[in-house]
Design a protein around this motif. Structure first.
Motif, PDB file in Angstrom:
ATOM      1  N   TYR A 189      -6.842  -9.934   1.833  1.00  0.00           N
ATOM      2  CA  TYR A 189      -6.080 -10.043   0.588  1.00  0.00           C
ATOM      3  C   TYR A 189      -7.014 -10.191  -0.617  1.00  0.00           C
ATOM      4  O   TYR A 189      -6.866  -9.520  -1.629  1.00  0.00           O
ATOM      5  CB  TYR A 189      -5.138 -11.250   0.663  1.00  0.00           C
ATOM      6  N   ARG A 190      -7.998 -11.059  -0.461  1.00  0.00           N
ATOM      7  CA  ARG A 190      -8.858 -11.367  -1.598  1.00  0.00           C
ATOM      8  C   ARG A 190      -9.751 -10.177  -1.965  1.00  0.00           C
ATOM      9  O   ARG A 190      -9.954  -9.881  -3.138  1.00  0.00           O
ATOM     10  CB  ARG A 190      -9.717 -12.568  -1.242  1.00  0.00           C
TER      11      ARG A 190
ATOM     12  N   VAL B 268      -9.226   2.873 -17.380  1.00  0.00           N
ATOM     13  CA  VAL B 268      -7.766   2.822 -17.454  1.00  0.00           C
ATOM     14  C   VAL B 268      -7.278   2.308 -18.812  1.00  0.00           C
ATOM     15  O   VAL B 268      -6.079   2.203 -19.022  1.00  0.00           O
ATOM     16  CB  VAL B 268      -7.169   1.949 -16.326  1.00  0.00           C
TER      17      VAL B 268
ATOM     18  N   TRP C 114     -12.104   2.639  -2.752  1.00  0.00           N
ATOM     19  CA  TRP C 114     -10.979   2.740  -3.675  1.00  0.00           C
ATOM     20  C   TRP C 114     -10.846   1.440  -4.442  1.00  0.00           C
ATOM     21  O   TRP C 114     -10.787   0.371  -3.843  1.00  0.00           O
ATOM     22  CB  TRP C 114      -9.688   3.047  -2.896  1.00  0.00           C
ATOM     23  N   ASP C 115     -10.789   1.528  -5.758  1.00  0.00           N
ATOM     24  CA  ASP C 115     -10.583   0.324  -6.555  1.00  0.00           C
ATOM     25  C   ASP C 115      -9.180   0.284  -7.140  1.00  0.00           C
ATOM     26  O   ASP C 115      -8.907  -0.506  -8.020  1.00  0.00           O
ATOM     27  CB  ASP C 115     -11.645   0.207  -7.653  1.00  0.00           C
ATOM     28  N   LEU C 116      -8.317   1.130  -6.668  1.00  0.00           N
ATOM     29  CA  LEU C 116      -6.919   1.214  -7.074  1.00  0.00           C
ATOM     30  C   LEU C 116      -6.740   1.902  -8.423  1.00  0.00           C
ATOM     31  O   LEU C 116      -5.710   2.485  -8.694  1.00  0.00           O
ATOM     32  CB  LEU C 116      -6.278  -0.181  -7.129  1.00  0.00           C
ATOM     33  N   LEU C 117      -7.753   1.829  -9.276  1.00  0.00           N
ATOM     34  CA  LEU C 117      -7.598   2.344 -10.634  1.00  0.00           C
ATOM     35  C   LEU C 117      -8.139   3.766 -10.766  1.00  0.00           C
ATOM     36  O   LEU C 117      -7.666   4.538 -11.575  1.00  0.00           O
ATOM     37  CB  LEU C 117      -8.301   1.420 -11.632  1.00  0.00           C
ATOM     38  N   ARG C 118      -9.153   4.068  -9.979  1.00  0.00           N
ATOM     39  CA  ARG C 118      -9.688   5.431  -9.995  1.00  0.00           C
ATOM     40  C   ARG C 118      -9.352   6.087  -8.676  1.00  0.00           C
ATOM     41  O   ARG C 118      -9.097   5.396  -7.689  1.00  0.00           O
ATOM     42  CB  ARG C 118     -11.215   5.383 -10.189  1.00  0.00           C
TER      43      ARG C 118
ATOM     44  N   ALA D 202      -2.242   1.871 -10.897  1.00  0.00           N
ATOM     45  CA  ALA D 202      -2.500   2.848  -9.840  1.00  0.00           C
ATOM     46  C   ALA D 202      -1.419   3.919  -9.826  1.00  0.00           C
ATOM     47  O   ALA D 202      -1.671   5.057  -9.456  1.00  0.00           O
ATOM     48  CB  ALA D 202      -2.554   2.152  -8.489  1.00  0.00           C
TER      49      ALA D 202
ATOM     50  N   ALA E 228      -9.097  -7.079  -1.545  1.00  0.00           N
ATOM     51  CA  ALA E 228      -8.312  -6.018  -2.168  1.00  0.00           C
ATOM     52  C   ALA E 228      -7.891  -6.431  -3.576  1.00  0.00           C
ATOM     53  O   ALA E 228      -8.242  -5.770  -4.549  1.00  0.00           O
ATOM     54  CB  ALA E 228      -7.090  -5.716  -1.315  1.00  0.00           C
ATOM     55  N   TRP E 229      -7.179  -7.529  -3.665  1.00  0.00           N
ATOM     56  CA  TRP E 229      -6.516  -7.806  -4.936  1.00  0.00           C
ATOM     57  C   TRP E 229      -7.393  -8.528  -5.939  1.00  0.00           C
ATOM     58  O   TRP E 229      -7.141  -8.487  -7.128  1.00  0.00           O
ATOM     59  CB  TRP E 229      -5.211  -8.566  -4.704  1.00  0.00           C
ATOM     60  N   ASN E 230      -8.427  -9.218  -5.502  1.00  0.00           N
ATOM     61  CA  ASN E 230      -9.281  -9.879  -6.485  1.00  0.00           C
ATOM     62  C   ASN E 230     -10.571  -9.130  -6.751  1.00  0.00           C
ATOM     63  O   ASN E 230     -11.098  -9.174  -7.845  1.00  0.00           O
ATOM     64  CB  ASN E 230      -9.623 -11.308  -6.044  1.00  0.00           C
ATOM     65  N   PHE E 231     -11.090  -8.457  -5.713  1.00  0.00           N
ATOM     66  CA  PHE E 231     -12.424  -7.884  -5.874  1.00  0.00           C
ATOM     67  C   PHE E 231     -12.404  -6.357  -5.978  1.00  0.00           C
ATOM     68  O   PHE E 231     -13.442  -5.727  -5.902  1.00  0.00           O
ATOM     69  CB  PHE E 231     -13.329  -8.301  -4.701  1.00  0.00           C
ATOM     70  N   PHE E 232     -11.225  -5.743  -6.112  1.00  0.00           N
ATOM     71  CA  PHE E 232     -11.137  -4.287  -6.297  1.00  0.00           C
ATOM     72  C   PHE E 232     -11.710  -3.508  -5.116  1.00  0.00           C
ATOM     73  O   PHE E 232     -12.258  -2.432  -5.293  1.00  0.00           O
ATOM     74  CB  PHE E 232     -11.884  -3.836  -7.566  1.00  0.00           C
ATOM     75  N   LYS E 233     -11.652  -4.055  -3.901  1.00  0.00           N
ATOM     76  CA  LYS E 233     -12.238  -3.350  -2.761  1.00  0.00           C
ATOM     77  C   LYS E 233     -11.162  -3.015  -1.750  1.00  0.00           C
ATOM     78  O   LYS E 233     -11.081  -3.638  -0.687  1.00  0.00           O
ATOM     79  CB  LYS E 233     -13.309  -4.219  -2.107  1.00  0.00           C
ATOM     80  N   TYR E 234     -10.331  -2.054  -2.068  1.00  0.00           N
ATOM     81  CA  TYR E 234      -9.227  -1.720  -1.182  1.00  0.00           C
ATOM     82  C   TYR E 234      -9.717  -1.022   0.081  1.00  0.00           C
ATOM     83  O   TYR E 234      -9.147  -1.198   1.149  1.00  0.00           O
ATOM     84  CB  TYR E 234      -8.185  -0.877  -1.931  1.00  0.00           C
TER      85      TYR E 234
ATOM     86  N   ARG F  62     -13.438   1.179 -15.546  1.00  0.00           N
ATOM     87  CA  ARG F  62     -12.757   2.075 -14.614  1.00  0.00           C
ATOM     88  C   ARG F  62     -11.861   3.071 -15.349  1.00  0.00           C
ATOM     89  O   ARG F  62     -11.068   3.775 -14.724  1.00  0.00           O
ATOM     90  CB  ARG F  62     -11.967   1.269 -13.590  1.00  0.00           C
TER      91      ARG F  62
ATOM     92  N   MET G 163       0.818  -1.199   0.000  1.00  0.00           N
ATOM     93  CA  MET G 163       0.000   0.000   0.000  1.00  0.00           C
ATOM     94  C   MET G 163       0.859   1.259   0.000  1.00  0.00           C
ATOM     95  O   MET G 163       0.611   2.202  -0.746  1.00  0.00           O
ATOM     96  CB  MET G 163      -0.863   0.030   1.270  1.00  0.00           C
TER      97      MET G 163
ATOM     98  N   ALA H 114     -11.196  -3.730   2.299  1.00  0.00           N
ATOM     99  CA  ALA H 114     -10.120  -4.571   2.828  1.00  0.00           C
ATOM    100  C   ALA H 114      -9.373  -3.832   3.935  1.00  0.00           C
ATOM    101  O   ALA H 114      -9.019  -4.426   4.956  1.00  0.00           O
ATOM    102  CB  ALA H 114      -9.165  -4.967   1.699  1.00  0.00           C
TER     103      ALA H 114
ATOM    104  N   ASP I 284     -15.194 -11.477 -11.546  1.00  0.00           N
ATOM    105  CA  ASP I 284     -14.326 -12.257 -10.658  1.00  0.00           C
ATOM    106  C   ASP I 284     -15.023 -12.526  -9.316  1.00  0.00           C
ATOM    107  O   ASP I 284     -15.014 -13.647  -8.811  1.00  0.00           O
ATOM    108  CB  ASP I 284     -13.011 -11.486 -10.428  1.00  0.00           C
ATOM    109  N   GLU I 285     -15.650 -11.472  -8.768  1.00  0.00           N
ATOM    110  CA  GLU I 285     -16.310 -11.641  -7.475  1.00  0.00           C
ATOM    111  C   GLU I 285     -17.531 -12.540  -7.609  1.00  0.00           C
ATOM    112  O   GLU I 285     -17.795 -13.379  -6.752  1.00  0.00           O
ATOM    113  CB  GLU I 285     -16.711 -10.259  -6.926  1.00  0.00           C
TER     114      GLU I 285
ATOM    115  N   LYS J 267      -2.210  -4.107 -11.445  1.00  0.00           N
ATOM    116  CA  LYS J 267      -3.004  -3.123 -10.715  1.00  0.00           C
ATOM    117  C   LYS J 267      -2.102  -2.067 -10.083  1.00  0.00           C
ATOM    118  O   LYS J 267      -2.437  -0.887 -10.055  1.00  0.00           O
ATOM    119  CB  LYS J 267      -3.835  -3.812  -9.634  1.00  0.00           C
TER     120      LYS J 267
END
Lengths: 427, 295
Positions: B254-255, A108, B45-49, A85, B257-263, A106, A10, B266, A388-389, A81
């Motif tokens: 972990y899951r 990107v 936060w989804d890391l990308l936006r 970011a 954040a990194w798999n479901f875009f939910k930082y 999103r 992070m 997480a 994925d989810e 990712k």
């Protein structure tokens, strides 16, 4: 430990994104070659093939240099990712079609439509159903690179030994069940089955489950991706069929059983048939037995299989989008697709190459044509935001049932409810 | 109570100079990431936006998240079995190893070996031991005329991974307790022997009270480890598609954040886990004041 790593990552991300903004605007307009990066998942064998493709490309485009970066599947997505970011994405990177919208929505990815428009006819030779996944109302933000249809791989030696005829292209699920049962055996005589008739991935729709659901007249999800359909009657029939094979016939091993064989029961010689994609061909080529492939069987609603494609996308913040697109264009050309076909991991998306000897006459003696013919009745692996989810929710939910610890119908009811919540949250 | 020598004059200067590398690491590595996680937990936060403000909604969502609740339950169940298991068994082993017998250093090495072996590799070996049809454990059970048990099926998986985690932690616990045991003066035992106290009386009246500082320390460390346990558990219970049949909180973090875009979500899970551990630590320190004997 993982938590510490996570926290460190992070911080790294924050630091990187803080520095990222300052290094823009060094576009190479002088004579020095333009550097672009191509990142993908794969194994070391793929790296060498991509290096060959890049060498061809660089010979044709002396002013562009391509750095290839290959990671394994899990670290690829984490790395990608993080780079996105930090606003330092690779110029071109690989994308799995079902995950495409998670990135595209999103913002990107670069819209490739203007580039496609200025190269008329570029997509003409591609299989249309591999393109569908990348279409959006605003145009293409990605293009398919290769595709995977699911077929049944079968161990010829095992069939010969049991005196069972090889499966035919027009076989049915009842044939599959009878064949699988005939090949399920306790070869060591210790009272436990150690040779299974058929293997599927019971947590992932792609190899094994989605095919029978479609062939039974069911579906996975509705068209606008708001409702999970695996609890509908036809899909339930399909699950019941697999459930019976697993718990009545014991011809499909349950996950607890298969985990004892180190992952791939077909390769280890413990399974006669497996539902699988072309990606397995290189590793199966090293098997000590003879094998071939046949189309997925047909059910009450006809024959069905799954098609999925890996594709290319370009980062929206790429500094060299022109060079990036030139690279994609090259890989989709006859020369690029021929090289890719020789690699053997997947099927080329360019029809002329898929139907040429480069693909059909590879090192192995199997019938490659089956992968191409399967396109005729292939359904697309679902593509939507939150895939994925959603698929993890279903895969997780099915596990107790496949482990024989939960009943089929209540399990499906519960999964559908949970999966629909995921769909609603990802809208 | 005297804690030892205090630094004087120039020593004080070097004292801080020597600490600088560690302090920098702690400030940026630990404190920085803790603050960043705290901040992120209040955002979506989804890391990308860019992150958007979410207030405490990520925390509220935890109350309505069955997957997280399952992970939290597993973490607590795991800790409730793991912590006493590690403390009691490693104390027992340490007492056995604290004797002048032939080859004791070989035994100590053997008990310590899991601590220095790759968790991934040993987890794979344990998978083979636990195998339902091909595992050694069931083979032995069958020899005794018992039916096979599916050790890593959902029902038994938690117990099975607790056993492996305890096995992996005994070595380090043993070292802590051995240090504590050697610090107990011999005279106490000699006096007790003269007074006619047996082995059991000696253990409960001398060893146990005097080793309480080590027990306290080991309980603290084991609890922190229990809440962070991940590697053995994941290696032994992972399913296809990245799931685990014994999902614990760290896995869920972990899951998500990194798999479901939910930082953001997480991060909220990570903060909540940290708060729970801190509360537990507070309780331990309260217990320490009451029960731990310092000479």
């Amino acid at each position: 430990m993982k938590k510490t790593l996570f926290s460190l990552a992070m911080v790294a991300i924050l630091l990187l994104s803080a520095c990222g903004g300052k290094t823009t605007g060094n576009n190479a307009t002088n004579n020095s070659p333009v550097q672009i990066t191509y990142m993908e998942w794969g194994d070391p064998a793929e790296l060498s093939v991509w290096k060959a493709i890049v060498a061809d490309f660089e010979a044709a485009n002396p002013n562009i240099k391509v750095n290839v970066d290959v990671s394994d599947w899990d670290s690829y997505w984490t790395k990608l990712k993080t780079l996105l970011a930090a606003n330092t994405p690779p110029d071109v990177f690989a994308m799995d079609a079902p995950l495409y919208l998670d990135y595209q929505s999103r913002g990107v990815l670069l819209n490739l439509q203007p580039y496609i428009d200025s190269n008329p006819g570029m997509l003409d030779g591609l299989f249309p159903n591999t393109l569908t996944a990348y279409q959006t109302p605003d145009g293409y933000f990605g293009l398919p690179r290769d595709f995977q249809t699911i077929v049944v791989f079968y161990n010829k030696d095992m069939f010969d030994k049991a005196g069972v005829p090889y499966p035919k292209s027009n076989w049915t699920y009842d044939d599959l069940r009878a064949t699988a049962l005939a090949l399920t055996k306790d070869t060591s005589g210790d009272g436990k089955i150690d040779q299974f008739g058929y293997v599927i991935d019971p947590w992932d729709f792609e190899p094994g489950m989605s095919e029978i659901i479609w062939a039974s007249g069911g579906d996975l999800i509705n068209a606008d991706h708001t409702k999970t359909l695996i609890g509908e009657p036809n899909a339930r029939t399909a699950f019941q069929f697999l459930h019976d094979m697993m718990f009545v016939d014991h011809s499909i091993p349950d996950p607890n059983t298969s985990s004892q064989y180190g992952g791939d029961l077909f390769l280890s010689g413990n399974a006669a048939m497996i539902a699988m994609g072309h990606w397995a061909v290189p590793s199966y080529s090293e098997a000590s037995f003879k094998w071939d492939v046949v189309q997925m069987p047909s059910g009450p609603a006809g024959q069905a299989t799954s098609v999925n494609s890996a594709g290319f996308v370009v980062g929206k913040d790429s500094k060299n989008p022109d060079a990036a697109f030139a690279f994609i264009k090259f890989v989709l050309s006859t020369a690029g697709q021929t090289r890719l076909a020789e690699m053997g991991f997947a099927c080329p998306v360019l029809r002329s190459v898929a139907e040429s000897d480069a693909f059909l006459k590879q090192g192995t003696s199997i019938n490659q044509q089956i992968f191409i013919d399967s396109l005729a009745f292939a359904h697309m692996k679902p593509v939507f935001k939150g895939y994925d989810e959603w698929s993890s929710t279903i895969g997780d939910g099915l596990t107790p049932m496949w482990n024989g610890e939960a009943e089929l119908n209540p399990t499906l009811d519960q999964i559908v409810t949970q999966a629909d919540v995921v769909l609603a949250n990802n809208k | 109570m005297e804690y030892g020598l205090r630094p004087l004059g120039r020593e004080k200067f070097w004292f801080w100079v020597m600490l600088i590398p560690t302090l920098i690491g702690l400030t940026f590595g630990a404190l920085g990431s803790i603050l960043a996680t705290l901040g992120l937990s209040l955002t979506n936060w989804d890391l990308l936006r860019p992150p958007t403000w979410a207030g405490i909604s990520n925390y509220l969502a935890l109350f309505n998240n069955p997957a997280y609740f399952k992970a939290l339950t597993n973490t607590f169940k795991f800790s409730a079995m793991y912590v006493p298991g590690v403390v009691i068994i490693s104390l027992f082993v340490a007492v056995l190893m604290n004797r002048k017998i032939h080859g004791v250093s070989i035994f100590r090495t053997i008990y310590f070996l899991p601590a220095v072996t790759s968790a991934v590799a040993t987890a794979l070996v344990w998978n083979m031991i636990y195998g339902r049809d091909t595992g050694i454990l069931n083979y032995l059970l069958n020899l005794l005329g018992q039916p096979s048990i599916c050790w890593l099926c959902t029902k038994n998986a938690l117990m099975s991974v607790v056993v492996v985690n305890i096995w992996g932690a005994i070595g380090e616990g043993m070292i802590i307790f051995l240090a504590g045991l050697t610090a107990i003066p011999r005279e106490y035992y000699e006096a007790a022997t003269i007074d006619g106290a047996g082995t059991f009386d000696q253990f409960f009246s001398i060893t146990l009270p005097l080793v309480t500082p080590s027990i306290f320390f080991q309980t603290l460390i084991s609890t922190i480890n229990a809440f962070q346990a991940y590697d053995y558990i994941y290696m032994m219970t992972r399913q296809g598609q990245g799931d685990s049949s014994v999902p614990v909180v760290v896995f869920s973090i972990y899951r998500n954040a990194w798999n479901f875009f939910k930082y953001g979500g997480a991060s909220a899970q990570a903060i909540e886990l940290a708060v729970l551990v801190i509360l537990l630590m507070g309780f331990y320190f309260w217990l320490e004041r009451r029960y731990v004997v310092y000479e």
